[in-house]
Design an enzyme around this catalytic site. Structure first.
Site, PDB file in Angstrom:
ATOM      1  N   VAL A 265      -2.005  -7.395  -4.781  1.00 20.19           N
ATOM      2  CA  VAL A 265      -1.658  -8.516  -3.896  1.00 20.19           C
ATOM      3  C   VAL A 265      -2.842  -9.463  -3.783  1.00 20.19           C
ATOM      4  CG1 VAL A 265      -1.093  -9.150  -1.521  1.00 20.19           C
ATOM      5  CG2 VAL A 265       0.067  -7.221  -2.623  1.00 20.19           C
TER       6      VAL A 265
ATOM      7  N   GLU B 208     -18.758  16.807   1.947  1.00 13.34           N
ATOM      8  CA  GLU B 208     -17.938  17.567   1.006  1.00 13.34           C
ATOM      9  C   GLU B 208     -18.405  17.336  -0.423  1.00 13.34           C
ATOM     10  OE1 GLU B 208     -13.829  18.067   3.528  1.00 13.34           O
ATOM     11  OE2 GLU B 208     -14.061  16.195   2.431  1.00 13.34           O
TER      12      GLU B 208
ATOM     13  N   ASP C  98      -5.987   2.287   7.845  1.00 12.91           N
ATOM     14  CA  ASP C  98      -7.377   1.858   7.647  1.00 12.91           C
ATOM     15  C   ASP C  98      -7.580   0.352   7.719  1.00 12.91           C
ATOM     16  OD1 ASP C  98      -7.756   4.515   7.164  1.00 12.91           O
ATOM     17  OD2 ASP C  98      -8.774   4.264   5.237  1.00 12.91           O
TER      18      ASP C  98
ATOM     19  N   ALA D  10      -6.116   9.793   7.831  1.00 15.28           N
ATOM     20  CA  ALA D  10      -4.698   9.829   7.472  1.00 15.28           C
ATOM     21  C   ALA D  10      -3.761   9.958   8.683  1.00 15.28           C
ATOM     22  CB  ALA D  10      -4.448  10.957   6.468  1.00 15.28           C
TER      23      ALA D  10
ATOM     24  N   GLY E 125       0.155   5.915   5.092  1.00 13.10           N
ATOM     25  CA  GLY E 125       0.959   5.096   5.995  1.00 13.10           C
ATOM     26  C   GLY E 125       2.108   4.411   5.280  1.00 13.10           C
TER      27      GLY E 125
ATOM     28  N   GLY F  35       0.814  -1.207   0.000  1.00 20.45           N
ATOM     29  CA  GLY F  35       0.000   0.000   0.000  1.00 20.45           C
ATOM     30  C   GLY F  35       0.847   1.257   0.000  1.00 20.45           C
TER      31      GLY F  35
END
Lengths: 422, 422
Positions: free
Chosen positions: B80, B171, B301, B316, B16, B12
């Site tokens: 993956v 938003e 997450d 985040a 992170g 990922g």
């Protein structure tokens, strides 16, 4: 819309169509502008999408945004399918659109010169979608090459061929070279960039045929200094997924052939039933009218008009200058006047970039090359781009790229199918 | 890569994963970073892609560009497929990647809470491709509505529903309202914008549950002033191509449902074989290690860790703070130390924009709303965006939009299928 006002239908929101619509917007007419996309595309910079330099919305501008103030201009998103010239109708999938005057400004598409197989095995670069497709594919080739263990397959993945020595082929090859050898050079830690080949193939003995000889030589010199393998007098006869075949029988192992060898009018033009030239362009009178149809005009890439014994080039200035004469003539016809104006193209010169800080330009006795030609090229293109904000961001990107070589557009938005994946 | 150095595989390239890779890049280890895309995505601004505000390359940054200087970091573009934890291998379609340490930072995907049909009939907004898809679809709905003659079908095409009152739903709804009522208001000369409905649906009795009550009320007030129909205590039970069905039996005729009601860990996390929570997140120890696998860490997450009796939020800052502790612990393990650090999340507050010049933010006893909150929101997001050039162009776009309401991103790059076309 008022029912009484003349209705002008314009097909195509390119340089000619937009200009014609903007000129007509101020007149006492109703205008319907039809295009298969919702944006006006700045085609001369399409190669900068395919090579990850610019963003999509920097060269594509929402067509409707041109006509906010003009309620008499309607936009219609549709793929025109044909014409009923007897009843004065344009046929679309949704409805038939009646016109009093019709302006064909539908532009051109890739010309494979009868080798239809090539439309499947090579990449055209005439539409935004095609340019995005090339960008995704080129970036993906590098990703795949890095994890490929067979050196032969890896070299094939890293061989990029541009066919056609006109401005598009030149600019694509030069920009591709900078993408690979400058922007990406430190990023593929598992790849040897010596495995990369960028080849430019031209069937005749010269690139940029509209340029004088010294600028043509300069162009080839600069391209070769950028590690582009320029091959003149070289003709393509076949291409499949993995191999490009040349007329002399040699083959090039490659998964990427970008076909920029020629254009022809979009196919719908032939459905008009009027005479077309070999490239499908409708042959127009000097007034830009289609013979036997005084109410139908054709301008730009889809029209054929000779001047000084040669057909006018398929470039933006021919389309925009043509749109002015076309609109003047429509206004005369509406007023019942018969002294229509004949179109004479005034040469604005020609130019091409070969890379950042490198361009050639030519007009009459004026010849320029190198950095100043590039600055002139940049200014002229910035002035013509739609939208002030875009001018700023594009100028920033070009300046930034000149200094640092960075290209931010290297985003694969769609992983292509893994054909050939081992 | 040296064969002797420990090999850390990170799955990922989100907040992170990138942070962990950058921290490890300076250590005496080899790193392989695997992601299914070639870019790092700034997910908090994804809604600005779907509503034609920003360009793709302003929120997507080429992952490899982070690691130019670090030859010990390899990037691999791959989806993956699973894990072989006994042999310490990550399974990809191309090869098995051996690891000494594994960091799972694979992020989350849309959660339909078991209503799988909704994954076909609604639009998720977790990936770049999904956001582009929404943009194309919304713009296309306006094009189709303008040529639609049946008023009922036209209204259905112009009804846009956002499900979920978290930051994404808020938003999206606010930005959609400005797209329609400001950016496009003078462009559809054949449409009556009174036919447009923008509806925000939230199952509970509040939007933005992490905010104090006065800011939640302010949020609803601002949305309603932007003509967003905010419906609290409203649950979706079904959705097909043309109709959204609510729990009380009422239906909404719409072709556009944007599902922002929740997230869950990406499915591959379950293949680890370790215990997961209801949202598919792997339950980790306070050291961020997966139980029984001291060499496997999970952050962000896709990890479940409780603090003060509640699982940490999928935002985040939790991922980036987690990556720091995770890397520290990997370094300790490499050195043979056993005093691993426990992760404690330090709240950085939360914020959401409701439109240009309008935001809410909250941290501890600090509460802000309105224009200054929006300026703070803008600065914080600009600081976190990757790349100086992007900072400039995004700041320009936001400022420009604040003044003029213009949105340049209204480019339909792919005409969606014409389902329902009459």
């Amino acid at each position: 819309m008022s029912e009484k006002r003349p209705h002008v239908v314009i097909i195509g929101a390119g340089f000619g169509g937009i200009k014609a619509a903007l000129l007509l917007a101020r007149e006492n007419v109703d205008v319907t502008l039809i295009d298969r996309n919702n944006f006006h595309l700045f085609q001369p910079l399409l190669y900068q999408i395919s090579t990850s330099m610019l963003s999509i919305d920097e060269i594509a501008y929402p067509t409707r945004a041109f006509f906010r103030k003009y309620k008499n201009v309607r936009f219609m998103l549709a793929h025109v399918q044909g014409f009923d010239v007897e009843n004065k109708e344009v046929i679309t999938p949704y409805k038939r659109v009646k016109y009093d005057y019709l302006v064909l400004a539908a532009g051109s598409t890739t010309n494979y010169f009868g080798m239809n197989k090539l439309s499947y095995s090579t990449y055209g670069m005439k539409t935004l979608r095609e340019a995005i497709h090339i960008r995704n594919h080129v970036l993906h080739m590098f990703e795949r090459a890095e994890r490929e263990t067979d050196p032969e397959i890896r070299k094939r993945m890293l061989t990029f061929v541009c066919v056609g020595g006109g401005p598009t082929g030149i600019e694509e090859a030069g920009s591709l070279s900078e993408l690979v050898y400058i922007a990406m050079k430190d990023e593929y830690h598992g790849l040897d960039l010596n495995d990369v080949s960028i080849i430019l193939i031209e069937a005749t003995d010269k690139v940029l045929p509209m340029m004088p000889e010294d600028l043509r030589k300069e162009t080839v010199r600069v391209l070769r200094s950028k590690k582009v393998d320029v091959r003149l007098n070289t003709q393509v006869v076949d291409c499949d997924e993995n191999t490009l075949t040349l007329k002399d029988g040699t083959t090039i192992a490659t998964n990427t052939v970008i076909w920029a060898a020629g254009v022809k009018a979009v196919p719908v033009i032939e459905k008009l039933g009027s005479e077309v030239d070999r490239a499908g362009r409708v042959i127009v009178k000097k007034t830009l009218q289609v013979p036997d149809h005084p109410e139908i005009f054709a301008i730009g890439d889809c029209a054929h008009l000779e001047q000084n014994g040669r057909p006018l080039a398929t470039i933006a200035p021919v389309a925009t200058q043509g749109s002015v004469v076309c609109v003047e003539n429509i206004k005369k016809l509406i007023k019942g006047q018969t002294d229509l104006k004949e179109f004479v193209y005034h040469d604005v010169g020609s130019m091409a970039t070969i890379g950042r800080g490198q361009a050639v330009m030519f007009k009459g006795s004026l010849k320029m090359k190198g950095f100043f030609a590039w600055c002139a090229w940049m200014l002229i293109h910035l002035m013509r781009l739609a939208g002030t904000h875009t001018n700023i961001t594009v100028a920033l990107k070009w300046g930034w790229n000149l200094l640092s070589g960075i290209r931010l557009g290297r985003i694969i938005t769609n992983i292509p199918d893994n054909r050939n994946e081992q």
